[in-house]
Design an enzyme around this catalytic site. Sequence first.
Site, short mmCIF file in Angstrom:
data_model
loop_
_atom_site.label_atom_id
_atom_site.label_comp_id
_atom_site.label_asym_id
_atom_site.label_seq_id
_atom_site.Cartn_x
_atom_site.Cartn_y
_atom_site.Cartn_z
N HIS A 64 0.82 -1.22 0.00
CA HIS A 64 0.00 0.00 0.00
C HIS A 64 0.85 1.26 0.00
CE1 HIS A 64 0.06 0.89 4.45
NE2 HIS A 64 0.13 -0.41 4.58
N GLU A 194 -5.21 1.78 2.48
CA GLU A 194 -5.14 0.56 3.30
C GLU A 194 -5.40 0.90 4.76
OE1 GLU A 194 -3.17 -2.56 5.85
OE2 GLU A 194 -2.88 -0.41 5.79
N ASP A 217 3.70 -6.25 3.62
CA ASP A 217 3.43 -5.16 4.57
C ASP A 217 4.34 -5.35 5.79
OD1 ASP A 217 2.16 -2.99 5.88
OD2 ASP A 217 0.19 -3.59 5.13
N HIS A 303 3.23 2.59 13.30
CA HIS A 303 2.26 3.69 13.42
C HIS A 303 2.73 4.80 14.36
CE1 HIS A 303 -1.45 1.43 11.62
NE2 HIS A 303 -0.39 1.48 10.82
ZN LIG Z 1 0.61 -1.35 6.43
#
Ligand SMILES: [Zn+2]
Length: 329
Positions: A64, A194, A217, A303
């Site tokens: 993504h 995504e 990923d 993240h």
């Molecule tokens: Zn990801």
Amino acid sequence: MISLINRYVTAFGPSGNEDEVRSLLQADLKQLGAETQIDALGNLSCLHAPGKDKNRSRVLLMAHMDEIGVMVSHIDAQGFCRFLPLGGVRAPWCVGARVRFGNGAIGIIGAEPHEGSTALKFEDLYIDLGASDQSAVTVNIGDSACFDRPLEASGQRLIAKSLDDRIGCVVLLETLRRLRSTPHAVAFVFSVQEEMGLRGAGVAAFGFDPDFGIAVDVTRTGDTPKARPMEVALGKGPAIKLRDSGMLADPAVVRSLRAAADHAKVPYQLEVLEHGTTDARAIQTARSGVPAGCISIPCRYVHTPSEMVDMRDVEGAIRLLVDLLGRKL
Ligand SMILES: [Zn+2]
């Protein structure tokens, strides 16, 4: 490869604003002689199908383009911006972070005084663009920003924003570049949105109608102090996903991935992830179902503005994929 990765992780690409990343990929794919297509949602794809065998398998590889970010929801009279998260951003990890908007404006995330033992929430946070009042603010309601951090390299380790999933985009690019021959028709797809719930992957998988699908990923690791035990660590090779909270990987695809890793002499890890999922889930449930799996790059601090991967795992993922695509599945 570090300079290639640097271009991708410093690009601006919060979910729904993938244009800059898509342009970089279009240019790099063109240099490899590949023709690209963009669908109605913005997914970028390139079909690599040498030969004329009508019965060959259709293999979908996906990474993504988008990254987590924030979106402005309100601007007050003093010029402070309230915002909502784009994707799985966590409020306590935002304080002090710098964010960058599409027009280049830089803001820092501040927090209001916070009492009690509850965790910070987004309603406690604001973006300070350094403006003296509302009229000096150069961004608008609905504008998105990504974290703003340069790439750092420390030995084999890379630290950057948006390694989730620009590192996957680079793995796909490098796989295409190194792929000498393949008996398959392989679609390299770079998906949008995504982080907002796999929104691009489903339509892209429907469009290509694959026999097999593999997402590339990042995944979490269990190798930090007091981490919840998990059999994935940095530097021990790419992880072959068995399950996450959104899917059980197809056993035949897992067997093929493990066989390719063994054949290419790539050390690998097996991934059982408690929380989170990837585009592979959307591929698996496209049309009337697609056997699907995922190759994960182990990543610490997923993240946050400073995600960390190990180059040996990245290199291993590329070698595994090149081997997998080079032979019959
Ligand atoms: Zn990801």
